[in-house]
Design a protein around this motif. Sequence first.
Motif, PDB file in Angstrom:
ATOM      1  N   LYS A  33      -6.198   8.943  -6.127  1.00 43.20           N
ATOM      2  CA  LYS A  33      -6.895  10.144  -6.605  1.00 43.20           C
ATOM      3  C   LYS A  33      -6.629  11.336  -5.668  1.00 43.20           C
ATOM      4  CE  LYS A  33      -9.623  12.365  -9.371  1.00 43.20           C
ATOM      5  NZ  LYS A  33      -9.224  12.620 -10.770  1.00 43.20           N
ATOM      6  N   ILE A  34      -6.586  11.053  -4.366  1.00 44.21           N
ATOM      7  CA  ILE A  34      -6.313  12.125  -3.392  1.00 44.21           C
ATOM      8  C   ILE A  34      -4.919  12.712  -3.659  1.00 44.21           C
ATOM      9  CG2 ILE A  34      -5.889  12.586  -0.922  1.00 44.21           C
ATOM     10  CD1 ILE A  34      -8.030  10.342  -0.352  1.00 44.21           C
ATOM     11  N   LEU A  35      -3.971  11.840  -3.986  1.00 45.10           N
ATOM     12  CA  LEU A  35      -2.591  12.284  -4.200  1.00 45.10           C
ATOM     13  C   LEU A  35      -2.361  12.851  -5.600  1.00 45.10           C
ATOM     14  CD1 LEU A  35      -0.834   9.351  -2.358  1.00 45.10           C
ATOM     15  CD2 LEU A  35      -0.547  11.775  -1.782  1.00 45.10           C
ATOM     16  N   SER A  36      -3.148  12.403  -6.562  1.00 49.66           N
ATOM     17  CA  SER A  36      -2.963  12.828  -7.956  1.00 49.66           C
ATOM     18  C   SER A  36      -4.287  13.270  -8.555  1.00 49.66           C
ATOM     19  CB  SER A  36      -2.389  11.657  -8.772  1.00 49.66           C
ATOM     20  OG  SER A  36      -1.063  11.441  -8.466  1.00 49.66           O
TER      21      SER A  36
ATOM     22  N   SER B  71       0.815  -1.221   0.000  1.00 53.99           N
ATOM     23  CA  SER B  71       0.000   0.000   0.000  1.00 53.99           C
ATOM     24  C   SER B  71       0.849   1.273   0.000  1.00 53.99           C
ATOM     25  CB  SER B  71      -0.905   0.029   1.232  1.00 53.99           C
ATOM     26  OG  SER B  71      -1.664  -1.121   1.314  1.00 53.99           O
ATOM     27  N   LEU B  72       1.918   1.277   0.801  1.00 56.02           N
ATOM     28  CA  LEU B  72       2.750   2.480   0.879  1.00 56.02           C
ATOM     29  C   LEU B  72       3.463   2.732  -0.451  1.00 56.02           C
ATOM     30  CD1 LEU B  72       3.906   4.798   2.569  1.00 56.02           C
ATOM     31  CD2 LEU B  72       5.762   3.281   3.280  1.00 56.02           C
ATOM     32  N   GLU B  73       4.046   1.687  -1.018  1.00 53.19           N
ATOM     33  CA  GLU B  73       4.765   1.857  -2.293  1.00 53.19           C
ATOM     34  C   GLU B  73       3.817   2.286  -3.405  1.00 53.19           C
ATOM     35  OE1 GLU B  73       8.081  -1.623  -1.397  1.00 53.19           O
ATOM     36  OE2 GLU B  73       6.240  -2.102  -2.440  1.00 53.19           O
ATOM     37  N   LEU B  74       2.610   1.733  -3.406  1.00 55.19           N
ATOM     38  CA  LEU B  74       1.644   2.096  -4.450  1.00 55.19           C
ATOM     39  C   LEU B  74       1.209   3.559  -4.298  1.00 55.19           C
ATOM     40  CD1 LEU B  74      -0.428  -1.217  -4.523  1.00 55.19           C
ATOM     41  CD2 LEU B  74       1.070  -0.384  -6.332  1.00 55.19           C
ATOM     42  N   SER B  75       1.065   4.019  -3.046  1.00 56.86           N
ATOM     43  CA  SER B  75       0.713   5.440  -2.836  1.00 56.86           C
ATOM     44  C   SER B  75       1.825   6.334  -3.372  1.00 56.86           C
ATOM     45  CB  SER B  75       0.561   5.766  -1.345  1.00 56.86           C
ATOM     46  OG  SER B  75      -0.286   4.898  -0.721  1.00 56.86           O
TER      47      SER B  75
ATOM     48  N   ALA C  24       1.600   9.042  -6.469  1.00 51.95           N
ATOM     49  CA  ALA C  24       1.913  10.460  -6.299  1.00 51.95           C
ATOM     50  C   ALA C  24       2.970  10.905  -7.305  1.00 51.95           C
ATOM     51  CB  ALA C  24       2.404  10.713  -4.875  1.00 51.95           C
ATOM     52  N   ALA C  25       3.862   9.998  -7.699  1.00 55.42           N
ATOM     53  CA  ALA C  25       5.024  10.391  -8.502  1.00 55.42           C
ATOM     54  C   ALA C  25       4.836  10.204 -10.008  1.00 55.42           C
ATOM     55  CB  ALA C  25       6.243   9.584  -8.044  1.00 55.42           C
ATOM     56  N   THR C  26       3.878   9.400 -10.427  1.00 53.11           N
ATOM     57  CA  THR C  26       3.797   9.050 -11.861  1.00 53.11           C
ATOM     58  C   THR C  26       3.494  10.260 -12.758  1.00 53.11           C
ATOM     59  OG1 THR C  26       2.748   7.612 -13.490  1.00 53.11           O
ATOM     60  CG2 THR C  26       1.331   8.430 -11.741  1.00 53.11           C
TER      61      THR C  26
END
Length: 317
Positions: free
Chosen positions: A77-80, A49-53, A57-59
């Motif tokens: 969606k919250i992050l991007s 979960s952490l790595e996917l978040s 965020a970075a993609t």
Amino acid sequence: MVFTATQNHAPHDLPAAISALKQERKAVILAHYYQDEAVQDIADFIGDSLELSRKAAATDAEVIVFCGVHFMAETAKILSPAKTVLLPDLEAGCSLADACPAEAFAAFRAEHPDHIAVSYINCSAAVKALSDLICTSSNAVDLVKQLPADRPILFAPDQNLGRWVQRQSGRQLTLWPGSCIVHETFSEQALLQLKLEHPEAEVLAHPECQQHLLDLADFIGSTSALLRRAEASSAASFIVLTEPGILHQMRLKVPGKSFYEVPGADGCSCNACPYMRLNTLEKVWQCLDLMQPEIVMDEALRLKALAPIEKMLAMSR
Ligand code: 13P
Ligand code: SF4
């Protein structure tokens, strides 16, 4: 060959069709370890979960196809917010998120006004918005240890993870009584039988398991931590107490070693997450074809939910 959105029938070669559509849509496919093997095999990135978040965020892709469950796609969606986030099956929920309705959590918080509220990422955006800090299974102990020693802490929604964090951090936590239907299903009898049959095997467990099972484990950690342990350990075989999707990457990354999954009580196959497994290769193709189901969020809620997630990312080492 380019497959277009006008096509009605799933093509015969789904991986090739997904790959072509992915390029057309400028999409990235993120997958959790609990996805079907075929879905993992077409993903650009597989992680916990952490790595996917962090990836979400970075993609720089324009579209994120999130092969996981709803709270994970929602976090992306919250992050991007500027990206289109697709979840192949919108019904892919999570028993932990379901166990913690926002109104009840708000009342719980109101009963403990002096507490810091730490919520496991396996919760809805509305619960995140009511929390001070989000954690995942890979950083929960470290984050709780960083909190001021003189402040009491609420932990929601997973009581099994919470008890493990409590033991590891030495901090007293007031726990929300939620649990994961998958990690509560493992049979202790089957585990003991597997240990008898493979006495040399190391037992790897996810902290969402109940304490009586964690007491029988040699190593406890997030899905990525379990995978790293399988690679680094000198043991040649492993009994794995988490959703069996992870065994696919374990077998690919460490082909010379043996991995045994633990069945549910009565030998049922309920050790497979019924939500995660709703995503199929065909639904991945379909969501890229139709550009839906899409995660949409109210902006005010997104901003409230973003703050404790950003705090988590800043505090994670
Ligand atoms: P991870 O933090 O290991 O990705 O676990 C997520 C999850 O849902 C486990 O059931
Ligand atoms: Fe939720 Fe459990 Fe499935 Fe993880 S395995 S997504 S915690 S129901």
